[in-house]
Design a protein around this motif. Structure first.
Motif, PDB file in Angstrom:
ATOM      1  N   PHE A 196     -48.167 -21.406  37.816  1.00 36.99           N
ATOM      2  CA  PHE A 196     -47.562 -22.522  37.094  1.00 36.99           C
ATOM      3  C   PHE A 196     -46.461 -23.163  37.932  1.00 36.99           C
ATOM      4  N   GLN A 197     -45.609 -22.342  38.526  1.00 38.75           N
ATOM      5  CA  GLN A 197     -44.509 -22.888  39.328  1.00 38.75           C
ATOM      6  C   GLN A 197     -45.053 -23.691  40.509  1.00 38.75           C
ATOM      7  N   LYS A 198     -46.113 -23.190  41.142  1.00 30.66           N
ATOM      8  CA  LYS A 198     -46.724 -23.936  42.257  1.00 30.66           C
ATOM      9  C   LYS A 198     -47.301 -25.263  41.768  1.00 30.66           C
TER      10      LYS A 198
ATOM     11  N   THR B   1     -43.997 -12.287  29.135  1.00 30.63           N
ATOM     12  CA  THR B   1     -43.167 -12.576  30.314  1.00 30.63           C
ATOM     13  C   THR B   1     -43.689 -13.794  31.077  1.00 30.63           C
ATOM     14  N   ALA B   2     -44.992 -13.949  31.157  1.00 30.96           N
ATOM     15  CA  ALA B   2     -45.562 -15.127  31.827  1.00 30.96           C
ATOM     16  C   ALA B   2     -45.188 -16.393  31.060  1.00 30.96           C
ATOM     17  N   LEU B   3     -45.264 -16.340  29.738  1.00 27.95           N
ATOM     18  CA  LEU B   3     -44.881 -17.475  28.901  1.00 27.95           C
ATOM     19  C   LEU B   3     -43.436 -17.875  29.163  1.00 27.95           C
ATOM     20  N   VAL B   4     -42.538 -16.901  29.134  1.00 23.81           N
ATOM     21  CA  VAL B   4     -41.113 -17.167  29.315  1.00 23.81           C
ATOM     22  C   VAL B   4     -40.841 -17.764  30.694  1.00 23.81           C
ATOM     23  N   HIS B   5     -41.473 -17.222  31.727  1.00 27.99           N
ATOM     24  CA  HIS B   5     -41.261 -17.731  33.082  1.00 27.99           C
ATOM     25  C   HIS B   5     -41.819 -19.141  33.265  1.00 27.99           C
ATOM     26  N   CYS B   6     -42.845 -19.491  32.516  1.00 30.01           N
ATOM     27  CA  CYS B   6     -43.388 -20.859  32.582  1.00 30.01           C
ATOM     28  C   CYS B   6     -42.468 -21.843  31.856  1.00 30.01           C
ATOM     29  N   LEU B   7     -41.882 -21.411  30.749  1.00 29.23           N
ATOM     30  CA  LEU B   7     -41.018 -22.298  29.976  1.00 29.23           C
ATOM     31  C   LEU B   7     -39.652 -22.511  30.621  1.00 29.23           C
TER      32      LEU B   7
ATOM     33  N   LEU C 164     -45.269 -35.618  32.381  1.00 30.28           N
ATOM     34  CA  LEU C 164     -46.057 -34.391  32.493  1.00 30.28           C
ATOM     35  C   LEU C 164     -46.909 -34.187  31.257  1.00 30.28           C
ATOM     36  N   ILE C 165     -48.138 -33.745  31.487  1.00 33.46           N
ATOM     37  CA  ILE C 165     -49.027 -33.320  30.407  1.00 33.46           C
ATOM     38  C   ILE C 165     -49.411 -31.870  30.674  1.00 33.46           C
ATOM     39  N   PHE C 166     -49.229 -31.021  29.661  1.00 34.43           N
ATOM     40  CA  PHE C 166     -49.638 -29.619  29.737  1.00 34.43           C
ATOM     41  C   PHE C 166     -50.814 -29.439  28.792  1.00 34.43           C
ATOM     42  N   ASP C 167     -51.936 -28.989  29.335  1.00 38.25           N
ATOM     43  CA  ASP C 167     -53.160 -28.816  28.548  1.00 38.25           C
ATOM     44  C   ASP C 167     -53.335 -27.330  28.233  1.00 38.25           C
ATOM     45  N   LEU C 168     -53.213 -26.967  26.963  1.00 39.64           N
ATOM     46  CA  LEU C 168     -53.361 -25.581  26.534  1.00 39.64           C
ATOM     47  C   LEU C 168     -54.530 -25.421  25.560  1.00 39.64           C
ATOM     48  N   ARG C 169     -55.470 -26.356  25.609  1.00 37.38           N
ATOM     49  CA  ARG C 169     -56.657 -26.222  24.756  1.00 37.38           C
ATOM     50  C   ARG C 169     -57.440 -24.985  25.172  1.00 37.38           C
ATOM     51  N   ASN C 170     -57.914 -24.250  24.195  1.00 36.61           N
ATOM     52  CA  ASN C 170     -58.725 -23.038  24.391  1.00 36.61           C
ATOM     53  C   ASN C 170     -57.969 -21.928  25.121  1.00 36.61           C
ATOM     54  N   ASN C 171     -56.651 -21.992  25.122  1.00 31.54           N
ATOM     55  CA  ASN C 171     -55.834 -20.954  25.761  1.00 31.54           C
ATOM     56  C   ASN C 171     -55.648 -19.814  24.756  1.00 31.54           C
TER      57      ASN C 171
ATOM     58  N   TYR D 204     -50.622 -33.661  35.543  1.00 30.46           N
ATOM     59  CA  TYR D 204     -51.429 -32.941  34.546  1.00 30.46           C
ATOM     60  C   TYR D 204     -51.520 -31.481  34.984  1.00 30.46           C
ATOM     61  N   ILE D 205     -51.123 -30.557  34.091  1.00 32.63           N
ATOM     62  CA  ILE D 205     -51.188 -29.127  34.382  1.00 32.63           C
ATOM     63  C   ILE D 205     -51.936 -28.433  33.250  1.00 32.63           C
ATOM     64  N   CYS D 206     -53.018 -27.756  33.600  1.00 28.02           N
ATOM     65  CA  CYS D 206     -53.830 -27.022  32.625  1.00 28.02           C
ATOM     66  C   CYS D 206     -53.529 -25.528  32.766  1.00 28.02           C
ATOM     67  N   ILE D 207     -53.146 -24.901  31.661  1.00 31.31           N
ATOM     68  CA  ILE D 207     -52.877 -23.455  31.652  1.00 31.31           C
ATOM     69  C   ILE D 207     -53.975 -22.810  30.808  1.00 31.31           C
ATOM     70  N   GLU D 208     -54.855 -22.048  31.462  1.00 25.27           N
ATOM     71  CA  GLU D 208     -55.998 -21.452  30.763  1.00 25.27           C
ATOM     72  C   GLU D 208     -55.629 -20.194  29.986  1.00 25.27           C
ATOM     73  N   ARG D 209     -54.638 -19.425  30.485  1.00 26.95           N
ATOM     74  CA  ARG D 209     -54.172 -18.213  29.804  1.00 26.95           C
ATOM     75  C   ARG D 209     -52.894 -17.753  30.472  1.00 26.95           C
ATOM     76  N   PHE D 210     -52.156 -16.883  29.795  1.00 25.28           N
ATOM     77  CA  PHE D 210     -50.899 -16.370  30.334  1.00 25.28           C
ATOM     78  C   PHE D 210     -51.105 -14.933  30.793  1.00 25.28           C
ATOM     79  N   THR D 211     -51.182 -14.736  32.122  1.00 30.30           N
ATOM     80  CA  THR D 211     -51.372 -13.412  32.709  1.00 30.30           C
ATOM     81  C   THR D 211     -50.247 -13.143  33.702  1.00 30.30           C
ATOM     82  N   ASP D 212     -50.327 -12.004  34.380  1.00 28.62           N
ATOM     83  CA  ASP D 212     -49.286 -11.672  35.352  1.00 28.62           C
ATOM     84  C   ASP D 212     -49.312 -12.594  36.573  1.00 28.62           C
ATOM     85  N   GLN D 213     -50.330 -13.440  36.706  1.00 29.77           N
ATOM     86  CA  GLN D 213     -50.387 -14.395  37.813  1.00 29.77           C
ATOM     87  C   GLN D 213     -50.046 -15.816  37.369  1.00 29.77           C
ATOM     88  N   THR D 214     -50.003 -16.054  36.062  1.00 28.77           N
ATOM     89  CA  THR D 214     -49.845 -17.409  35.547  1.00 28.77           C
ATOM     90  C   THR D 214     -48.505 -18.033  35.918  1.00 28.77           C
ATOM     91  N   ASP D 215     -47.409 -17.279  35.804  1.00 29.01           N
ATOM     92  CA  ASP D 215     -46.107 -17.892  36.039  1.00 29.01           C
ATOM     93  C   ASP D 215     -45.963 -18.386  37.478  1.00 29.01           C
TER      94      ASP D 215
END
Length: 189
Positions: A85-87, A113-119, A100-107, A71-82
């Motif tokens: 996320f990888q960790k 760039t953070a989005l692309v690096h996570c995907l 895998l479950i990705f939780d993007l509720r309330n994101n 389970y991975i929760c992503i609260e927002r996409f910032t310069d630290q998110t990618d």
């Protein structure tokens, strides 16, 4: 919740706006600031002195659920998110995640760039996102051939915005994930 009612002896009202109060708390790392705190349960007031320090905000958290589900929760996409996320992804994979479950509720979205690096680590080789500005200039972001090949689901709700919607849509369009939850805000990009 406990309430901060003063900063360095000045009440929040004396400081002015919310932004003024936040600025009064901020300062150079290593300097001290004294906060007046009113305890929620007892309404007792207490002065707490803390030393300012730099810190990284945590926008990605992970854990293992039953049945080897990562389970991975992503609260927002910032310069630290990618990087976070990888960790998180590495952590659940090292713990033998089979799904895998990705939780993007309330994101609320965030940086492209953070989005692309996570995907990228989740998708096969190909286009991730293509954008065209008002002048007609197109920008394309692509994924390499390395991909996680596990069953995936993305949880969204009515407060999943922008980059969170792109994340879910990209995984869905590649047939990599099921989308569950509520209809997203529909920002229209």
């Amino acid at each position: 919740y406990d309430e901060i009612y003063s900063v360095n002896g000045k009440t929040i009202d004396e400081l002015g706006t919310y932004e003024d109060a936040v600025e009064a708390v901020r300062g150079d790392a290593g300097e001290a600031v004294t906060l007046g705190v009113r305890r929620y349960e007892t309404e007792e007031e207490e002065a707490i002195t803390v030393t300012r320090a730099e810190y990284d905000q945590i926008h990605v958290t992970s854990r293992m659920l039953d049945n080897n589900i990562g389970y991975i929760c992503i609260e927002r996409f910032t310069d630290q998110t990618d990087e976070q996320f990888q960790k998180a992804l590495d952590s659940v994979m090292e713990q033998s995640a089979e799904k895998l479950i990705f939780d993007l509720r309330n994101n609320p979205g965030g940086q492209l760039t953070a989005l692309v690096h996570c995907l990228d680590p989740l998708l096969p080789e190909g286009d991730i996102i293509s954008l065209k500005n008002k002048q007609g200039k197109e920008s394309k972001y692509t994924s390499d051939g390395e991909e996680v090949n596990l069953p995936m689901a993305v949880i969204v709700n009515e407060d999943s915005y922008s980059a969170a919607e792109f994340f879910a849509a990209a995984l869905q369009e590649y047939g990599k994930a099921e989308i569950v939850g509520e209809k997203t805000v529909g920002k229209g990009y």
